[in-house]
Design an enzyme around this catalytic site. Structure first.
Site, PDB file in Angstrom:
ATOM      1  N   CYS A  73       0.982  -1.442   0.052  1.00  8.99           N
ATOM      2  CA  CYS A  73       0.047   0.022   0.082  1.00  8.99           C
ATOM      3  C   CYS A  73       0.580   1.150  -0.129  1.00  8.99           C
ATOM      4  O   CYS A  73       1.689   1.451  -0.966  1.00  8.99           O
ATOM      5  CB  CYS A  73      -0.710   0.252   1.202  1.00  8.99           C
ATOM      6  SG  CYS A  73      -2.339   1.483   0.729  1.00  8.99           S
ATOM      7  N   HIS A 190      -3.638  -5.753   0.999  1.00 13.86           N
ATOM      8  CA  HIS A 190      -2.791  -5.953   2.119  1.00 13.86           C
ATOM      9  C   HIS A 190      -2.775  -7.238   2.685  1.00 13.86           C
ATOM     10  O   HIS A 190      -4.307  -7.538   3.372  1.00 13.86           O
ATOM     11  CB  HIS A 190      -4.092  -5.334   2.786  1.00 13.86           C
ATOM     12  CG  HIS A 190      -3.598  -3.533   3.044  1.00 13.86           C
ATOM     13  ND1 HIS A 190      -2.591  -2.789   4.108  1.00 13.86           N
ATOM     14  CD2 HIS A 190      -4.501  -2.212   2.754  1.00 13.86           C
ATOM     15  CE1 HIS A 190      -2.619  -1.971   3.834  1.00 13.86           C
ATOM     16  NE2 HIS A 190      -3.743  -1.337   2.441  1.00 13.86           N
ATOM     17  N   GLU A 192      -1.694  -8.773   5.240  1.00 10.67           N
ATOM     18  CA  GLU A 192      -1.407  -8.259   6.280  1.00 10.67           C
ATOM     19  C   GLU A 192      -3.084  -8.656   7.472  1.00 10.67           C
ATOM     20  O   GLU A 192      -2.873  -9.070   8.200  1.00 10.67           O
ATOM     21  CB  GLU A 192      -0.058  -7.189   7.162  1.00 10.67           C
ATOM     22  CG  GLU A 192      -1.034  -6.131   7.249  1.00 10.67           C
ATOM     23  CD  GLU A 192      -1.244  -5.949   6.135  1.00 10.67           C
ATOM     24  OE1 GLU A 192      -1.095  -6.051   5.455  1.00 10.67           O
ATOM     25  OE2 GLU A 192      -1.507  -3.993   5.917  1.00 10.67           O
TER      26      GLU A 192
END
Lengths: 219, 744
Positions: A73, A190, A192
């Site tokens: 990002c 993302h 994560e």
């Protein structure tokens, strides 16, 4: 990001301060992660100021000496701004911030973060950005494709790359790329945010698993 | 060169929003005529916004004690609740209505910033944000511009600050055409015993201002928030503050780090009335005074006058009282985070606030005289029953025709912006940052946020159907509390405490005050029943628009922000249907009730009808049963029946699960009431066939009314053997309607 690397993947993770200038002690068995966020507020253009952070020269040197660098990002935006990856991230086509789950098709398994995936595998991974529309000139795009540097394209849940499945208007539906040397990689989604059962989606975890193995190999 | 301040007169006092009586009282306190700077200080501190002068008597009737509360209501910047594992949750909701009505982007953004500061000034790290929004008719271009501005402002501030916006609500009613409501809530986590108080103590201790420089934005903002919105209000633009979320992020990290040094005595954020409010409240709390040199305050522009520095509502600032001798520890932290940290004065004995500017004393007032609970005025207001309630009492259901075609009616109902998905709004908010949001992939009636390194999760919700409160302030406010609790219970959580944001019209209007009083009574009663004490919040009066020929108060809107706790996050309950063949039950009692339903408003154009059926004990019993069903793991899904009635509850569970349903209504009831009525205390659950007996036995044993509605099927929506079309046809409309409305 710290949580997933440290608690979920059980790896040693160190915070780096943006004002530091040295990455002494890190080697090619390590990966420098530039996580998401809003560096310096990103009031100008995302990542445009962060590329001048004192630590960034060390990151560039680390990358140029073959170390792994992963931008997610805002991290991807910074890598593009600092020239470690080609292209830019423009404002989303609808001119709005978009936070939602999207689907990515793995375009190559020949990268440290996709080595554990299968070609064409579809991953559900969220995006959360206002400036995520990947863009570059035609020649660079051609190079990216010819060199197999496109890691992910936005797609439907079934893996079809369509206009409707492209959330931000990215050129050629590109969601993530790597450099020609394949040690620097950036992506808007993302992983994560979807690497734990408690959050109801673990599709992102395979990227961390891939990276772990890649790091182990180079050690 | 100092500009000459105006000569203080009763007219000047009135221009600053004080009454002649209040001006008289100030002179008594001061023993002389105050100067303009002093008068300005009193005017903001005694404004409705800071003093709660017209609400505090009634607020004190709300239940404010509970086992888990670690600080009492109003004692600190936010409520603090024990959530186990040695952790506490600080949470609060606050309004930013008037600024948002004038400048929606900055108004909403700084509303978000302000509420987060209330949380981290206590030493808690914000982990979740919610917001409760009310707009006017979305057909109006003006409304759409406000919606876009507010959503953009909330998104930009919250996204950049890095705290997820996990929930909230959006309603559209004509009464908010001019005066929109923007209520923002934040929840944060702190270790028990590691909080910081908003107190000044210790003679000689240094007072610092940290964060942004002080500018001319927001001067008299608190006074502005305490007056009616008029057609000329746009000329008050300098009263609106400008936000800088990155500065706030730095301030968050630096503040939490500063607390770790042990050099902080007390800390308070600067919101309304800036330096004035923080110095006086911290001093009054500690029974001390402060000597402050305003010329040491870092300013954004030159030639700011003392009263401007005192009243500025520039954002992203904190007042810190440090420990004498440990100044350097604090200076180092703020230096690290590239933030200004200027010592502007010290704590003194005697309880007076002495403000100096370039060597000259510009104001000298007793701190205690300024604050709520101290010298600020407290008013008892008269109230009378509003005339419009007579209209409501005349209502008769029998005159309302029943639909001829139920599918067509249902589709028409779903052209109400109040019923369709708010996806267009919430996708502009980062709802997942910090990776704690458990509801992203598995939605529940409340937003579920896990607390890392524990088994605990928080369940958070904001609720208020103001149409119900308008129809019956007492019942409506009870329903707001009940629905919040129901949402938490349906998610597997235990309701713990509330924060409230009381949005009403002008308190000097006896009919408005009647609404306020009755809403507080209802809220108090419901909070006592659910054992969810009030931890704080705010009151926003003067929410009405003065037009040329009339005054138009908004619907009374006592928004409830409720915190619930799941001690075992793995027992979270979600709202989606899970598998075809599961049986669908409704727990609770159906009735021939369409009161204040969205169906009445949107399909029949009926504005005056009674609040929906509600019985507090019945509600409590239903919630207890649902909690038991969830802990016994009998059910697969739970979703409460609210706006749009049973039909929408079923449809939402179906859409979330990607499945359809086949149900039958009950011929003993009007079919429109059965499907679209909003009678309270009803919950739709689905159960696997193998658990059905246990479910039914449990419900029978607990003497709770329930109905078997039908079953979960693939793709189709079928009611009384009539096919209402495919799930996809509803889904596409439901998710995209608001977005297409906004793109007009």
């Amino acid at each position: 990001m710290m949580h997933v690397i440290g608690q979920v993947m059980q790896q040693e993770v160190t915070k780096l301060w943006h004002k530091d200038k040295s990455l002494a002690g890190f080697d090619t068995g390590d990966c420098i992660v530039l996580p998401g966020g809003f560096s310096y507020g990103d009031y100008l253009r995302a990542g445009a100021i962060a590329r001048f952070s004192p630590i960034m020269q060390a990151v560039i040197d680390f990358a140029n000496s073959g170390g792994y660098v992963w931008g997610i990002c805002n991290g991807f935006q910074i890598l593009c701004e600092s020239g470690l990856l080609p292209g830019v991230l423009l404002r989303n086509q609808n001119q709005q911030f978009i936070c939602k789950n999207v689907f990515l098709r793995v375009e190559t398994t020949h990268s440290p973060i996709t080595s554990h995936t299968t070609p064409g595998q579809v991953l559900k991974i969220p995006i959360a950005h206002a400036e995520g529309r990947y863009h570059t000139d035609e020649a660079t795009l051609r190079q990216l494709i010819d060199n197999d540097q496109v890691l992910f394209r936005y797609c439907t849940p079934q893996g079809e790359v369509t206009e409707a499945a492209n959330p931000n208007g990215a050129l050629d539906h590109i969601a993530g790329i790597c450099n020609a040397q394949r040690n620097v990689f950036g992506m808007m989604p993302h992983p994560e945010r979807c690497s734990e059962g408690a959050l109801g989606n673990t599709d992102g975890k395979v990227l961390f698993e891939s990276l772990l193995q890649a790091s182990a190999v180079t050690l | 060169m100092h500009a000459v301040e105006p000569q203080v007169t009763v007219e000047i006092a009135q221009q600053l929003g004080l009454t002649p009586d209040e001006f008289q009282r100030i002179q008594q306190i001061m023993g002389r005529i105050p100067n303009f700077t002093e008068l300005s200080i009193f005017s903001v501190m005694w404004s409705e916004h800071c003093s709660y002068k017209n609400s505090i008597l009634w607020l004190k009737t709300l239940p404010r004690e509970g086992e888990r509360l670690l600080v009492g209501a109003g004692e600190e910047n936010a409520g603090l609740v024990d959530i186990g594992n040695g952790l506490a949750c600080a949470f609060k909701i606050e309004s930013h209505n008037h600024p948002s009505a004038i400048e929606p982007y900055q108004g909403a953004a700084t509303g978000v910033g302000g509420i987060h500061r209330d949380i981290f000034t206590m030493g808690a790290r914000p982990i979740a944000a919610l917001n409760s929004l009310r707009f006017g008719n979305p057909e109006l271009n003006h409304t759409r511009q406000l919606v876009k501005g507010v959503v953009h402002g909330i998104g930009d501030y919250g996204n950049c600050f890095g705290v997820p916006t996990v929930g909230g609500e959006v309603y559209f009613y004509d009464c908010y055409n001019q005066n929109i409501l923007v209520n923002a809530m934040s929840a944060g986590i702190v270790e028990v015993g590691k909080t910081v108080s908003a107190i000044a103590e210790g003679k000689g201790n240094p007072v610092f201002i940290v964060g942004s420089a002080t500018g001319k934005d927001g001067i008299h903002g608190a006074t502005f928030a305490s007056a009616d919105l008029t057609e000329d209000s746009a000329e008050d633009l300098p009263s609106v503050q400008v936000g800088d979320p990155f500065q706030e992020k730095l301030l968050l990290e630096a503040s939490l780090e500063a607390i770790q040094t042990g050099a902080v005595v007390g800390m308070q954020d600067m919101g309304a009335a800036g330096i004035t409010c923080s110095t006086s409240e911290m001093s009054a709390k500690g029974g001390v005074g402060m000597r402050i040199d305003l010329s040491l305050v870092p300013t954004r522009q030159s030639n700011m006058r003392p009263f401007e520095i005192l009243l500025s509502e520039s954002q992203e600032r904190m007042l810190i009282v440090g420990k004498k001798g440990q100044e350097q520890l604090l200076l180092d932290v703020f230096e690290k985070w590239d933030l200004q940290c200027a010592q502007i004065g010290e704590v003194i004995d005697g309880g007076r606030l002495e403000f100096y500017y370039e060597g000259e004393k510009v104001a000298d007032v007793p701190a205690e005289s300024l604050v709520l609970g101290g010298g600020a005025p407290v008013y008892k207001r008269d109230y009378t029953k509003p005339a419009y309630l007579d209209e409501i009492e005349k209502f008769s259901l029998s005159k309302i025709p029943v639909p001829l075609n139920y599918e067509a009616t249902a589709r028409q109902l779903l052209t109400s912006p109040n019923l369709v998905s708010k996806r267009w709004v919430y996708e502009q908010y980062d709802s997942m940052v910090r990776t704690n949001s458990m509801s992203t992939n598995a939605p529940s009636d409340a937003a579920i946020v896990r607390v890392k390194n524990t088994n605990t999760a928080l369940a958070l919700t904001t609720d208020c159907n103001s149409a119900y409160v308008y129809a019956d302030p007492y019942i409506g406010a009870m329903i707001a509390v009940a629905e919040a609790a129901r949402n938490i219970v349906c998610s597997g959580g235990q309701p713990v405490a509330i924060t409230n944001c009381l949005n009403f019209g002008n308190p000097y209007n006896p009919e408005v005050y009647w609404q306020f009083v009755h809403a507080i009574k209802g809220m108090g009663e419901a909070c006592r029943r659910f054992d969810t004490p009030v931890t704080g919040g705010n009151v926003s009066f003067y929410n009405q628009t003065v037009l040329k020929d009339k005054t138009e108060p908004v619907y009374p809107t006592p928004t409830i922000g409720m915190l619930g706790v799941l001690d075992d996050a793995s027992l979270v309950m979600t709202l989606s249907f899970k598998s075809a063949g599961a049986q669908i039950y409704m727990i609770g009692t159906p009735s021939n009730d369409l009161g204040s339903s969205e169906y009445f408003r949107h399909v029949h154009g009926i504005v005056y009808s009674p609040a929906p059926h509600f019985d507090l004990n019945e509600e409590y019993q239903v919630q207890q049963v649902i909690a038991a069903l969830i802990s016994k793991q009998y059910i697969d899904s739970a979703h409460d029946v609210s706006e749009g009635g049973l039909f929408l509850a079923l449809l939402e569970s179906a859409m979330a699960g990607g499945l359809g349903f086949d149900i039958e209504t009950d011929a003993n009831f009007r079919k429109d009431a059965y499907l679209f009525g909003e009678s309270q205390s009803r919950i739709v659950v689905s159960v696997k066939p193998e658990n059905e007996d246990e479910l039914v036995n449990h419900l029978n044993a607990n003497n709770v009314s329930f109905t078997r509605l039908g079953e979960v099927i693939a793709h189709q929506i079928i009611i009384d053997e009539e096919n209402f079309g495919t799930l996809t046809s509803w889904q596409e409309h439901y998710h995209n309607f608001l977005g297409s409305m906004m793109s007009h």
